[in-house]
Write an enzyme that holds these catalytic residues in place. Structure first.
Site: not given
Ligand SMILES: *[C@@H]1O[C@H](CO)[C@@H](O)[C@H](O)[C@H]1NC(C)=O
Ligand SMILES: *[C@@H]1O[C@H](CO)[C@@H](O)[C@H](O)[C@H]1NC(C)=O
Length: 466
Positions: A149, A345
């Site tokens: 992440d 992202d």
């Protein structure tokens, strides 16, 4: 005569396709990707091209995943896309709430965890469509598969004794008492001060992260040896030893935080890796990508400035300036992009664009796809085609231009989201509001080499990374 010419041309073109099987996915020169339709579907066995000098990065749900269990239930694309929308909503909410909390310092900080009211959005929710890597923690090394992440900072794993609660994971849960290099972090340590949310239990620093979908993790903030590969060992790595964890992390043992904040793995390892990491996200769940720290970037990588948004210090922002479809730059005012801002992202599936930019992209794409029959919308994706009667299709190229004149040509797998061959959709979505932040999501990053350099404040993109 004309028909004879056309049949001759047809035979000629067909023979090119027959003799050049690599034409699949090639940019044909007239700004189209010529694609063999069957290549849009992922294989059922893993094609592992990983060379071992980096961490293997794979899709969580698929034949390359160590967490994958064959199930008869087909992948629910509506659910993936709905979860992707709640992930994006939580980024947006965090954007807004962090703007308001900068006026008032975070009062939750340093309070005992029992009494800590965790800020509602200190992380984002995780859709089922995520990438994972396997690392080693402790001495002797315990292998753990973690969600990858770039949108959060704290790395955490579930820890025994799980006295409050742990969700079920595939691998054995990490046991701090079995690691000779494990230690707790004291409340007075600077590393404890750097957490967004922290508290004390006795003299031990406690951490907590709550994600947008009400997933959370909390426990002791700890230190141990992190092994990325045989030659890449980080002693004294700070991570969360989660004693109370709940959420949609699949069967993963925790999360690897690669955000920009001081507690992230990138920031903690700047002495060793110079604040540099790179990855390639595989285009399907049946192929492999990589995650690499430090080292020389691939030669074809071009760099664009990494922009800082102090209200979202964890995220990497970029300056998106234009979009091209089929080799033609769309006429979108640059203020459309600059007013909204754009972040990159790894946890968002579908890229989000300001509404004016999306409608321009959609219009240009539809104009170049008129020969194909349309299909119903799929959740947030409103431009879909039925390609089931074709063996080969031509898809217009899409390129994104970032600050510094860096043009990123998307792989064809970064343009289309394939639910089935009868529902193949343009893999972009529009934001609801012109002020909502734009997001460069993980589908669009497929097969690119993406290099982050937090020391030089640049992000690089190159073609054909995996
Ligand atoms: C770390 O802290 C926890 C809880 O505060 C405690 O139960 C545990 O024994 C400590 N471990 C070590 C190695 O000090
Ligand atoms: C595909 O071909 C079949 C048989 O010719 C036809 O019945 C069907 O309508 C076609 N589907 C589409 C989406 O064009």
């Amino acid at each position: 005569m004309a028909s004879l010419f056309y049949s001759f041309a047809f035979i000629f073109l067909s023979s090119i396709f027959i003799h050049q099987p690599y034409v699949t996915g090639e940019n044909s020169g007239d700004h189209r990707h010529i694609i063999k339709v069957h290549s849009l579907l992922p294989g059922t066995s893993c094609k592992d091209s990983h060379n071992g000098n980096s961490l293997k990065l794979v899709h969580r749900q698929g034949p390359c995943s160590p967490l994958f269990k064959h199930s008869k239930k087909p992948i629910n694309h509506n659910q993936i896309l709905a979860q992707d929308q709640s992930h994006v909503d939580s980024i947006r909410h965090r954007h807004r709430s962090s703007i308001s909390t900068t006026i008032e310092p975070n009062k939750a900080r340093r309070a005992p965890v029992a009494a800590t009211k965790i800020p509602a959005h200190t992380g984002t929710s995780f859709s089922t469509s995520n990438y994972i890597v396997t690392v080693g923690l402790g001495t002797p090394k315990h292998s753990l598969t973690l969600v990858f992440d770039t949108g959060s900072d704290v790395t955490w794993v579930q820890c025994k004794p799980c006295s409050s609660s742990c969700y079920s994971q595939q691998e054995p849960v990490f046991e701090p008492t079995k690691s000779s290099t494990y230690s707790n972090v004291s409340c007075s340590a600077p590393a404890c001060e750097q957490l967004d949310t922290s508290g004390c239990s006795g003299t031990t620093c406690q951490y907590a992260v709550q994600y947008g979908d009400n997933s959370y993790t909390m426990g002791s903030f700890s230190k141990d040896t992190l092994t990325l590969s045989n030659s890449d060992v980080l002693p004294g790595f700070y991570f969360g030893c989660g004693d109370n964890n709940k959420g949609l992390f699949g069967k993963a043992a925790g999360l690897l935080g690669l955000g920009r904040g001081p507690t992230s793995l990138v920031s903690q390892s700047t002495a060793k890796y110079g604040g540099v990491f790179s990855y390639c996200l595989p285009s399907t769940s049946a192929s492999t990508g990589y995650l690499n720290f430090g080292g020389a970037a691939p030669a074809n990588v071009k760099y664009t400035p990494m922009i800082t948004d102090s209200s979202m210090a964890t995220f990497y922002f970029l300056k998106l300036v234009s979009i091209s479809v089929g080799g033609t730059k769309l006429s979108i005012s640059p203020t459309v992009f600059s007013d909204a801002g754009t972040l990159i992202d790894s946890g968002t599936v579908i890229s989000r664009l300001p509404p004016a930019a999306y409608s321009s992209l959609r219009q240009a794409f539809r104009q170049k796809m008129t020969k194909y029959p349309t299909a119903p919308a799929l959740s947030i994706l409103d431009t879909c085609y039925d390609l089931s009667n074709y063996s080969t299709v031509g898809i217009p190229t899409v390129a994104l231009e970032f600050g510094g004149g860096v043009v990123v040509d998307l792989d064809f797998s970064g343009i289309l989201y394939v639910s089935s061959l009868s529902q193949v959709c343009l893999a972009f979505a529009g934001n609801g509001d012109a002020g909502d932040v734009g997001i460069f999501g993980n589908v669009q990053q497929h097969k690119l080499s993406v290099v982050y350099n937090i020391a030089n404040k640049v992000v690089g993109f190159g073609k054909g990374g995996c």
